[in-house]
Design an enzyme around this catalytic site. Sequence first.
Site, PDB file in Angstrom:
ATOM      1  N   HIS A  53     -11.636   3.943  -1.818  1.00 60.40           N
ATOM      2  CA  HIS A  53     -11.114   2.747  -1.847  1.00 60.40           C
ATOM      3  C   HIS A  53     -11.618   1.907  -0.396  1.00 60.40           C
ATOM      4  O   HIS A  53     -12.075   2.489   0.354  1.00 60.40           O
ATOM      5  CB  HIS A  53      -9.558   2.135  -1.768  1.00 60.40           C
ATOM      6  CG  HIS A  53      -8.763   2.518  -2.777  1.00 60.40           C
ATOM      7  ND1 HIS A  53      -8.101   2.142  -3.913  1.00 60.40           N
ATOM      8  CD2 HIS A  53      -9.224   3.444  -4.638  1.00 60.40           C
ATOM      9  CE1 HIS A  53      -7.863   2.374  -5.107  1.00 60.40           C
ATOM     10  NE2 HIS A  53      -8.103   3.824  -4.742  1.00 60.40           N
ATOM     11  N   GLU A  55     -11.120  -0.604   0.930  1.00 58.74           N
ATOM     12  CA  GLU A  55      -9.510  -0.830   2.334  1.00 58.74           C
ATOM     13  C   GLU A  55      -9.802   0.710   2.980  1.00 58.74           C
ATOM     14  O   GLU A  55     -10.349   0.739   4.172  1.00 58.74           O
ATOM     15  CB  GLU A  55      -8.737  -1.303   1.874  1.00 58.74           C
ATOM     16  CG  GLU A  55      -8.762  -2.551   0.874  1.00 58.74           C
ATOM     17  CD  GLU A  55      -8.902  -2.066  -0.585  1.00 58.74           C
ATOM     18  OE1 GLU A  55      -9.481  -1.092  -1.047  1.00 58.74           O
ATOM     19  OE2 GLU A  55      -7.790  -2.377  -1.628  1.00 58.74           O
ATOM     20  N   CYS A  83      -3.883  -2.114  -3.855  1.00 56.96           N
ATOM     21  CA  CYS A  83      -2.837  -1.165  -4.624  1.00 56.96           C
ATOM     22  C   CYS A  83      -2.119  -0.859  -3.623  1.00 56.96           C
ATOM     23  O   CYS A  83      -1.943  -0.738  -2.511  1.00 56.96           O
ATOM     24  CB  CYS A  83      -3.683   0.177  -5.246  1.00 56.96           C
ATOM     25  SG  CYS A  83      -4.376   1.495  -3.930  1.00 56.96           S
ATOM     26  N   CYS A  86      -3.282   1.566  -0.499  1.00 58.42           N
ATOM     27  CA  CYS A  86      -3.948   1.021   0.497  1.00 58.42           C
ATOM     28  C   CYS A  86      -3.221   0.371   1.373  1.00 58.42           C
ATOM     29  O   CYS A  86      -3.311  -0.253   2.790  1.00 58.42           O
ATOM     30  CB  CYS A  86      -5.594  -0.291   0.226  1.00 58.42           C
ATOM     31  SG  CYS A  86      -6.465   0.874  -0.713  1.00 58.42           S
TER      32      CYS A  86
END
Length: 152
Positions: A53, A55, A83, A86
């Site tokens: 992701h 992040e 999410c 993260c």
Amino acid sequence: MVFNSHMKAALAEARAAARRGEVPVGAVLVAPDGRILARAGNRTRELRDPTAHAEMLVIRAACAVLGSERLSGCALYVTLEPCPMCAQAISAARIARLCYGAADPKSGGIAQGPRIFGHPQCHHVPEIVDGIAAPEAEALLKTFFAARRDAR
């Protein structure tokens, strides 16, 4: 203190992710002095890595730049509510401020779903600023998913 948003840079990363066929989420990690330490868009498909992701990528890159597992005093700008995975990484990295654009009712972990920062097991809670450039971030996501539905 003057607030300087880096959401435009995060949105540019999200647009680049969409061009690569990735879900258009972008992130930028900023040092306390205002310099950008890392920037990335989602790369889960490209890297065949479910943890890639935006992040996670900027957290890893910024830690490498600083030579530390802690990002104390740093700010993270991301186009979509992080999410749960993260969110936990943001806490573990001790990021000082999280700024995000669009809410994520389906998979969010901050204001939606498990609300990671509200758990007693969460060791660090960043300052949270939400809704920055939310309409633009939402439009990117809606356009991306509409095109994928139309292609089926």
